[in-house]
Motif scaffolding. Structure first.
Motif, PDB file in Angstrom:
ATOM      1  N   ALA A 129       5.848   1.448   1.891  1.00  0.00           N
ATOM      2  CA  ALA A 129       5.773   2.344   3.027  1.00  0.00           C
ATOM      3  C   ALA A 129       6.914   2.090   3.988  1.00  0.00           C
ATOM      4  N   GLU A 130       7.428   0.881   3.907  1.00  0.00           N
ATOM      5  CA  GLU A 130       8.556   0.557   4.764  1.00  0.00           C
ATOM      6  C   GLU A 130       9.853   1.096   4.206  1.00  0.00           C
ATOM      7  N   PRO A 136       9.806  -6.243   4.008  1.00  0.00           N
ATOM      8  CA  PRO A 136      10.439  -5.189   3.231  1.00  0.00           C
ATOM      9  C   PRO A 136       9.678  -4.777   1.993  1.00  0.00           C
ATOM     10  N   ASP A 137       8.689  -5.530   1.627  1.00  0.00           N
ATOM     11  CA  ASP A 137       8.098  -5.244   0.337  1.00  0.00           C
ATOM     12  C   ASP A 137       7.235  -4.009   0.332  1.00  0.00           C
ATOM     13  N   SER A 138       6.716  -3.743   1.442  1.00  0.00           N
ATOM     14  CA  SER A 138       5.811  -2.617   1.454  1.00  0.00           C
ATOM     15  C   SER A 138       6.580  -1.336   1.231  1.00  0.00           C
ATOM     16  N   ARG A 154      -6.594 -11.292   9.926  1.00  0.00           N
ATOM     17  CA  ARG A 154      -5.753 -10.114   9.842  1.00  0.00           C
ATOM     18  C   ARG A 154      -4.709 -10.150  10.940  1.00  0.00           C
ATOM     19  N   ARG A 183       0.285  -4.337  15.960  1.00  0.00           N
ATOM     20  CA  ARG A 183       1.740  -4.360  15.812  1.00  0.00           C
ATOM     21  C   ARG A 183       2.426  -4.155  17.157  1.00  0.00           C
TER      22      ARG A 183
END
Lengths: 216, 433
Positions: free
Chosen positions: B144-145, B140-142, B75, B79
């Protein structure tokens, strides 16, 4: 909306997401189980890829979701966020284009209507329905699956989410990151395109399968 | 005959999106309009058949496999603070710039170095593409972003991702697909103000002799099918008949036949070296807006060996810089650098030379460009008139023909190791200024 609902005894998504954020694999496993069929179907239908590749991509979607959980702020439902990741995964994979010239009719033995909630449901088992019905259903599905692969990507995504998965326009807008008006337009135009393709394919199919004039 | 409005209404009706009064009125019409009722029934049946596809299930053991993969994949660590995330690239850029400036030789030398890079194996290109695609996904895919539609996204993310968000892959993939491009361009193309036309000419000539690096990418801007004749090459009316054979209608518009042939040849010779990508609608809109603002690209076709360049003038360089600017905005990197599309018009595909089936390198000014919004300009040199299909050349094509560097004899038009970057923007798509 036709998205999977949690069973009464199971925690809801928010709880599971919170636990998953803490690294609780069991909680995330419940989420995976809850949405695996949906994600698998969406990935497969959106991308025109075979089942094995779709499985891989769907798994990848969950992996990305798990890794991205710290960034998930809960502004939208988890499932919408998940489908958004799936959609992006499909696009990033570039599967739409790579299979553009190698369209194949999907295997016809993978589905059967009417048993969605049956835990013992085996999509390959068609013995419980009348042979003629099963054949007709399979044929019709084959035509639809093929027709979907021939649709433009944008239209197909919208139609799949709306008509196959039963999502509302607003939900689709969230997933595809486009305005609701665009979703509406894509669905309308997508259906018209689909109808044309199906009609063309049906001209080579038995009469009882054709869209016009009743049938199944 | 069912009107477009009625067709819209059919779908709204089926989706329950008509207001109660509208729905009632529509139902009344259905009772009296057989054709409409038939259409509704057909569409209803189609939609209902689609729901049967919902029964497909994930393969057995799916969730177990996911969890297993999760457990075997480390994992991500904690961050970093956001300010640090932002600061690190900036610091790296400053450091890189300092080192680069220290070691930077004269511009023409740089260009020569740049274009003389050896072509890495095709596999490398593919790998880098895949890698970049994966990288693009991470950040960028999330949703949530960022989610433009859902209001989930922070504003800065939306700005950063902009139109590429839907496509996801475009920005990120291109950003790394040719990892050296950005850096090389920084060196290869010094600011126009610091250079002379002679410098430009030297540089472009040097590039013309060199082999360009992979990856081989084909980008195609999606468009709706167009009527026959809606997209035409550089020529005027006299060229219409000839143009029919030179363009192949596709689901997305018309594509120059030579282009397809060339791509097919590359596919055959070097499988996997051609990667096609489509811009999504948002990316396309942004690009077209950019094109409209700068008024340049109608069709650009970049190639490697045999690329021909124009006179290297400052005006041309400005166009090139414009292209680079697109790249800097994260919108369109593949336009940027290697093949040096000519700026002021002209160029295009020239299939007349048997030893060079495809001479490329074109971008055209909007001014005087023939097309639906700007009909063929007198003086535009029809490629057919030259016996060579030409795509993308503008009105200045005829004027500049004599300035084009001829391709050396024996030089392959699109060699096996050619890098191909293609952008097609249809003229009728570009909104008026």
């Amino acid at each position: 909306m036709a998205l999977p609902q949690e069973a009464p005894q199971e925690p809801d998504d928010d709880v599971l997401v919170a636990r998953s954020r803490q690294g609780d694999m069991d909680a995330f496993s419940v989420l995976v189980t809850r949405y695996q069929d949906l994600v698998f179907r969406v990935v497969r239908r959106m991308s025109r890829i075979d089942a094995a590749t779709a499985e891989d991509l769907a798994q990848e979607t969950f992996l990305r979701a798990f890794r991205g959980l710290p960034q998930f702020r809960g502004d939208c439902r988890f499932v919408h966020w998940l489908l958004r990741i799936a959609h992006n995964a499909v696009i990033n994979r570039g599967t739409s284009m790579s299979t553009r010239f190698s369209r194949q009719v999907r295997s016809l033995d993978a589905s059967r209507p009417g048993r969605e909630d049956d835990a013992s449901y085996d999509p390959r088992d068609v013995s419980a329905v009348a042979p003629s019905d099963a054949l007709e259903n399979l044929e019709m599905k084959g035509v639809l699956e093929r027709a979907l692969t021939e649709m433009p990507d944008d239209f197909r995504s919208a139609v799949v989410l709306c008509d196959v998965e039963g999502l509302e326009y607003e939900e689709i807008a969230l997933i595809l990151a486009v305005p609701v008006g665009t979703v509406r337009s894509r669905i309308h135009r997508g259906r018209e395109a689909l109808k044309e393709i199906v009609t063309r394919l049906m001209n080579r199919a038995p009469v009882h399968l054709r869209l016009e004039g009743g049938g199944a | 005959m069912i009107s477009e409005q009625d067709r819209e209404r059919i779908h709204d009706y089926l989706d329950g999106r008509l207001a109660p009064a509208q729905a009632e009125a529509f139902q009344r019409r259905l009772a009296s309009d057989v054709e409409l009722a038939t259409e509704v029934a057909t569409m209803e049946r189609l939609v209902s058949q689609l729901t049967t596809l919902r029964e497909e299930r994930a393969p057995p053991g799916f969730s177990r496999d996911v969890i297993a993969r999760l457990k075997t994949t480390p994992r991500a660590g904690p961050r970093l603070p956001r300010w640090l995330v932002l600061a690190l690239p900036a610091a790296a850029a400053i450091l890189f710039a300092a080192i680069f400036a220290h070691r930077m030789p004269r511009p023409e030398t740089l260009v020569a170095q740049d274009v003389s890079r050896q072509v890495p194996p095709a596999a490398r290109a593919e790998t880098s593409i895949e890698k970049s695609a994966a990288t693009a996904v991470e950040a960028p895919d999330s949703p949530a972003e960022g989610s433009a539609a859902g209001g989930v996204a922070p504003a800065d993310d939306d700005l950063a991702a902009g139109p590429d968000r839907e496509a996801g892959v475009n920005r990120g993939e291109v950003a790394e697909a040719d990892g050296a491009s950005g850096d090389d361009r920084a060196g290869a193309v010094a600011p126009a103000s610091n250079r002379t036309a002679a410098d430009d000419r030297t540089a472009l000539e040097a590039k013309g002799r060199a082999t360009l690096p992979p990856p081989t990418l084909v980008w195609r801007v999606r468009r709706a099918p167009v009527a026959e004749g809606a997209v035409r090459p550089t020529s005027g009316k006299s060229d219409t008949a000839a143009a029919d054979d030179r363009f192949v209608p596709t689901g997305d518009g018309e594509i120059p036949r030579e282009l397809l042939d060339a791509i097919a040849a590359i596919r055959t010779e070097s499988p996997g070296r051609v990667v096609e990508r489509e811009l999504d609608a948002a990316g396309r809109a942004t690009f077209l807006a950019q094109a409209a603002r700068d008024g340049f690209v109608v069709l650009q076709l970049e190639g490697a060996s045999g690329a021909q360049y124009k006179d290297g003038s400052a005006a041309e360089q400005r166009k090139l810089d414009d292209l680079a600017d697109l790249d800097a905005r994260g919108t369109w990197r593949e336009l940027a650098h290697d093949a040096r599309p000519g700026g002021g018009g002209g160029g295009g595909i020239d299939a007349a030379k048997p030893e060079g089936p495809m001479r490329v390198g074109t971008a055209k000014s909007r001014e005087g460009a023939p097309g639906p919004q700007n009909p063929a300009t007198p003086g535009a040199a029809p490629a057919a008139g030259q016996g060579a299909p030409s795509v993308g050349g503008g009105s200045a094509a005829g004027e500049k023909k004599d300035k084009l560097k001829p391709m050396a004899r024996g030089e392959p038009g699109l060699a096996k190791d050619a890098a191909v970057r293609i952008l097609i923007v249809y003229e009728d798509d570009i909104p008026p200024k």
